[in-house]
Design an enzyme around this catalytic site. Sequence first.
Site, short mmCIF file in Angstrom:
data_model
loop_
_atom_site.label_atom_id
_atom_site.label_comp_id
_atom_site.label_asym_id
_atom_site.label_seq_id
_atom_site.Cartn_x
_atom_site.Cartn_y
_atom_site.Cartn_z
NE ARG A 152 49.61 80.84 47.61
CZ ARG A 152 49.27 81.47 46.46
NH1 ARG A 152 48.00 81.66 46.14
NH2 ARG A 152 50.20 81.92 45.65
CE1 TYR A 180 44.02 77.25 72.48
CE2 TYR A 180 43.78 78.41 70.40
CZ TYR A 180 44.58 77.77 71.33
OH TYR A 180 45.92 77.65 71.10
CG ASP A 230 36.81 75.72 67.95
OD1 ASP A 230 36.89 74.49 67.80
OD2 ASP A 230 37.75 76.43 68.34
CE LYS A 237 45.00 71.09 70.04
NZ LYS A 237 44.63 72.37 69.60
#
Lengths: 381, 416
Positions: free
Chosen positions: A46, A98, A170, A195
């Site tokens: 992590r 978005y 973004d 994407k």
Amino acid sequence: MQFRTRAIHVGNEPCPQTGAVVPPIHLATTFVQPGAGEWGEFDYSRSGNPTRKSFETTLASLEGGVGALAFATGMAATHCVIASLKSGDHVVACSDIYGGTYRLLHKIANRAGITVTLVDTADLAKVAAAFTPATKLLWIESPGNPRMSITDIEACANLAHGRGALLGVDSTFATPVLTRPLELGADIVMHSATKYIGGHSDAMGGALVVRDPALLKELYFVQNATGAVMGPLESFLCSRGLKTLELRVREQCRTAQQLAEWLASHPRVAQVLYPGLTGHAGHELARRQMGGQFGAMISFEIRGDLAAGKRFAESTKLFSLAVSLGAVESLIEQPASMSHASYDAADRAKHGIADGLIRISVGLEAFEDLRDDLESAFGAI
Amino acid sequence: MSHAQMTRPTAPGDISSVSPSLPTPEQQFATAAVHAGEARQKPGDAITDPIFCASTYTFADTQSVIDFIEQEQPREEYGRYGNPGERVVERKLAALEGAEEAVLYSSGMAALVGLLMAKLSAGDEVIFFDECYHRSREFCTKHLGRFGVTTRQVKTCDYAAMEAAITPKTRMLISESPTNPHLSVVDLERFAEIGRKRGVDTLIDATLATPYNLRPIAAGVDFVLHSATKYLGGHNDLLAGVVLGSKEKMEPVRNLRGIMGAVNGPQNCYLLGRGLKTFELRMQRHNENGMMVAEFLAGHPRIERVYYPGLPTHPYYEIARKTMRGFGGLVTFLVKDADWRATADVIDAVKIPRIAPSLGGVESLIEQPLVMSYYQQTPEARKQFGIYDNMIRMSCGIESADDLIADLSQALDGAA
Ligand SMILES: Cc1ncc(COP(=O)(O)O)c(C=O)c1O
Ligand SMILES: Cc1ncc(COP(=O)(O)O)c(C=O)c1O
């Protein structure tokens, strides 16, 4: 080294033990330490993982940042930024945004006492007016979603910095191939790696890239504390995707430009929203900010009602009816019935989401094949 | 575009057979690379094919097993006979090649061995052009003999010699095109014609060309083989091989693979299919980079000779220009007045290409054949195979050509 060469080599040094030209995929959750209280480079996955690090290093180089953090999804990346804010802080964000980010800001961030104002960030005067003394973050998308609005990143950076706020971008639609926001003054670049970066519709991921080491440290602290990291297999697939990112994005943009021009002259199309068209409000700005190409997302309004739009979106044979974007295969969706269905009709109209609006993500197929596919769908409405 | 058109792209350059209203073959190729071989609606409605890790497949009841056997139903049975993801990749490769059938293997060598074992019996003979991948030669000369198969080598592109070597026992004519590492280019129609005339199967290992640059089946060749480890996978991260041909000729090949077992794992198949989606883009860039690097080297004072089929000085330039869409990323060259060590110094001085065997991946690789593949051979044997001490083989990846050229330039100038 040029972009394309860095995409292949930076962060992908051959494995020092075996010489493997592609670094191994480290699935290990934990790493053996040199001694009690002595820490190696990696301790627990992590907190850091070599395969994830490899992807982060390549992406940081492509964006021109000091470092990158890879997350399980794009939303996890954005959430990390929001989670670095405090109760009482204020965010100014773009209205062409978005839907998931809209939801995060309005239904999650508000629970922590963070307030949000949405503005049309293509209009800088409106952006300036939305700032309050508590504004800590300006968050923009360019091109925006679904109306492909273009926001001036450099101007927003100046504005934000003048008010003591950070600018986050973004940049999912633009990718570092077309726009590098950090070079334009932005503080944080965010990607849904799901994407273009992954690029093959087969990995969920998100990323943040920054240019200030102190900010990197702060965001890393939040990431490690909250834990939404990218897994090793996804990191491998995203690294593999980066190697062909430039080829893919440039080809997809070329095809999108041709399709947009064809659509713009089509009798059954009322309007095409694509920054590569001279009639688009953000065209000139996009030309400067996106290096001469305009992305591979196109929204267009067909002449017809909600049902006609639905029939159109359901009639294509190459474009698959699905949300998401940015991959080798072309996708189609109807915002009014899919990505923005939660808005009522009046709200949709207010946000410029007409019933006949169609959004396509242009893949790697041949222009002629995609054009023929859309043409036959026009025949079906 | 109908599915039939998409899965049967025409040979490159062969525009004459396509009606003007249809997309050009090149454009169909791009679409086929993304979609061919895949079901439009996939399991779970997923946009990508799932990875079936299952080693075996279940039957609902005993009658289903009996029906499967008696009616030869097309369904999965056991992982060694195939898996759904592998079939997708096989169909995609067949579509890109313009072949009826593709059989995938765990490596290029497994593909070669699988094909030859399926086609040859004791007493048979094979003839091959002598420039080739050294392990292919080793298998033919050292191992086929143990099974009673005789191998004859003739000089590359000496068609008369090949024809003269044919006997009633000859079963297969084999060549690479372009060859490794000399990049000689075979006149495929002539090669195929010899086989057809004499009733002998022909095989082209087109690994260095790929179906983007060359279509041996359209030229009449019976079998095409690729080490998919190279350009088809394209990312230096998997091993695979494929043999393609007609349904009829491939049937025994597929059956023997099920027995010999050199199948490709489901995860590998997925990565191969994923790599194929960008195949056209990668090949275009490999072709561009190969050409630019070859031209740079050809004009460099420290270079004695460049082997690249796209250069007019190459002995097979004319046939390459006529039959190939591009010339690939592999460039072989000789350093002028350099012994093996001075040649090695050039390799050790480059910074971008990695020193490694293999080729066809996104990252550039470089090697000295003398050291990498022929180190243990005698000087006479090297001479016979045309492997010189001052020979370098570079596989141009898809990096920026400017960076590759600048790197070679500093290595050649610095190591002088
Ligand atoms: C512009 C943009 N930002 C963020 C996201 C969220 O990313 P993810 O789905 O990876 O969480 C998306 C995804 O659809 C997006 O299109
Ligand atoms: C021309 C050629 N054929 C066959 C092979 C063997 O393929 P693989 O390494 O996938 O077994 C190679 C690989 O080195 C090759 O270059």
